[in-house]
Design an enzyme around this catalytic site. Sequence first.
Site, PDB file in Angstrom:
ATOM      1  N   GLN A 139      -0.598   5.658   1.393  1.00  0.00           N
ATOM      2  CA  GLN A 139      -0.359   5.006   0.093  1.00  0.00           C
ATOM      3  C   GLN A 139      -1.394   3.908  -0.140  1.00  0.00           C
ATOM      4  O   GLN A 139      -1.574   3.021   0.693  1.00  0.00           O
ATOM      5  CB  GLN A 139       1.044   4.404   0.003  1.00  0.00           C
ATOM      6  CG  GLN A 139       1.355   3.957  -1.416  1.00  0.00           C
ATOM      7  CD  GLN A 139       2.656   3.177  -1.538  1.00  0.00           C
ATOM      8  OE1 GLN A 139       2.727   2.026  -1.121  1.00  0.00           O
ATOM      9  NE2 GLN A 139       3.668   3.802  -2.106  1.00  0.00           N
ATOM     10  N   TYR A 143       3.292  -4.278  -8.837  1.00  0.00           N
ATOM     11  CA  TYR A 143       1.976  -4.587  -8.293  1.00  0.00           C
ATOM     12  C   TYR A 143       0.885  -4.263  -9.313  1.00  0.00           C
ATOM     13  O   TYR A 143       1.175  -3.971 -10.471  1.00  0.00           O
ATOM     14  CB  TYR A 143       1.803  -3.879  -6.951  1.00  0.00           C
ATOM     15  CG  TYR A 143       2.803  -4.359  -5.931  1.00  0.00           C
ATOM     16  CD1 TYR A 143       2.781  -5.678  -5.473  1.00  0.00           C
ATOM     17  CD2 TYR A 143       3.816  -3.525  -5.463  1.00  0.00           C
ATOM     18  CE1 TYR A 143       3.721  -6.151  -4.569  1.00  0.00           C
ATOM     19  CE2 TYR A 143       4.762  -3.984  -4.550  1.00  0.00           C
ATOM     20  CZ  TYR A 143       4.716  -5.296  -4.116  1.00  0.00           C
ATOM     21  OH  TYR A 143       5.645  -5.770  -3.228  1.00  0.00           O
ATOM     22  N   GLY A 184      14.820   6.702   3.428  1.00  0.00           N
ATOM     23  CA  GLY A 184      14.145   5.545   3.985  1.00  0.00           C
ATOM     24  C   GLY A 184      14.987   4.751   4.959  1.00  0.00           C
ATOM     25  O   GLY A 184      14.832   4.864   6.180  1.00  0.00           O
ATOM     26  N   ARG A 185      15.891   3.937   4.431  1.00  0.00           N
ATOM     27  CA  ARG A 185      16.682   3.073   5.313  1.00  0.00           C
ATOM     28  C   ARG A 185      17.497   3.879   6.308  1.00  0.00           C
ATOM     29  O   ARG A 185      17.722   3.438   7.448  1.00  0.00           O
ATOM     30  CB  ARG A 185      17.600   2.185   4.470  1.00  0.00           C
ATOM     31  CG  ARG A 185      16.848   1.143   3.646  1.00  0.00           C
ATOM     32  CD  ARG A 185      17.812   0.241   2.904  1.00  0.00           C
ATOM     33  NE  ARG A 185      17.102  -0.707   2.062  1.00  0.00           N
ATOM     34  CZ  ARG A 185      17.694  -1.620   1.303  1.00  0.00           C
ATOM     35  NH1 ARG A 185      19.018  -1.696   1.278  1.00  0.00           N
ATOM     36  NH2 ARG A 185      16.978  -2.458   0.566  1.00  0.00           N
TER      37      ARG A 185
END
Length: 364
Positions: free
Chosen positions: A103, A169, A313-314
Amino acid sequence: MKERYVPLFEPFTLKNGLRIKNRVVMPPMAHSGSLPGGFISDEELSYYARRVKDVGMAITSATTVLAGAGYPGMPGAESDEHIPGLQRLAQTLKADGAKAILQLFHIGARGSRNTVSASAVAPDAPGAPVPRELSEEEIHAIIKAFGDAARRAIAAGFDGVEIMGANGYLIHQFFSPYYNRRNDKWGGTLEKRMSFPLAIIKEVTRIARTYGDPSFVVGYKFSPEERETPGITMADTMKFVDVLADQDLDYLNVSLVRFWSVPRRGTEDKRPRIEIIKSITGDRIPLLGAGELRTPEDAAAARQTGVEFIGIGRALLMDPDWLEKARLGKEEEIRTELSRHDQEKLKIPGGLWSQITRYIDFID
């Protein structure tokens, strides 16, 4: 394997010919484990090796394209000096058949000092510094930096890159009417606010098609909405997604805190955002969705929307054997809590473990 989980284990071939062994993706998660200067550390390699054995695709933590454009502990693809470490990372991710995606990231206005953005507008957070507006020359330099980082990913042996256009971002900031108050070709109308993301996509795909194999992947991650006013609305995103689906991209990663979240503004459609986006993209481009999908049952339900890839993910953070247990029908054995003694067993980098210990209550 239980029949309802079969869609999680079906292979998928992207339009560029790359075959992915199943539909479960380890999504990008900040691990704060890289060495100073953005060099790859042994502890981040151990962290990934413990988790990627079974997934179809693994997307790295956000990786900076320019020095000073990230947070401490982030990996970098800023110079050719980073290539040897990135090679080790790619080899680790690919060791058991997962496809390795790097990424690419620029922090923009969300740093703590010397920040830059589309315009001199600070993030909506207490004490956030006002960024400096980027010049035309600097914009072109950043676009080139994304392309250069993609070339390094190719040299390092990655299967692809993902452009980080989400979560507030820099690329997100150019698309956002909150951050982007420009009146030149990079801002103003909705179409002009798309210009910077599309320019980066064009440069990264140019590099990929010039230096990479035909099967080299280019993905793009975006956030459907933002809470700021004026901010990105679902109406903005619906138009942007329609444009993105026609770019030379291989997948879109929809950044969602909750997979089933619904729009807050910009449409009367009450369906979850992911379903609205899927109705726009259709079969033109695969989607990746994630967000509070903790159990195999959650993931199977998400696949029923037609979304091609599911990010876990988690749940993988807490139980690296999540997918294997789902495959064997042992989902009741999946761990859903952390013990204060788990850092070494789960190979969690020290920087990430320090963040975890500040925000959770352990089971013992």
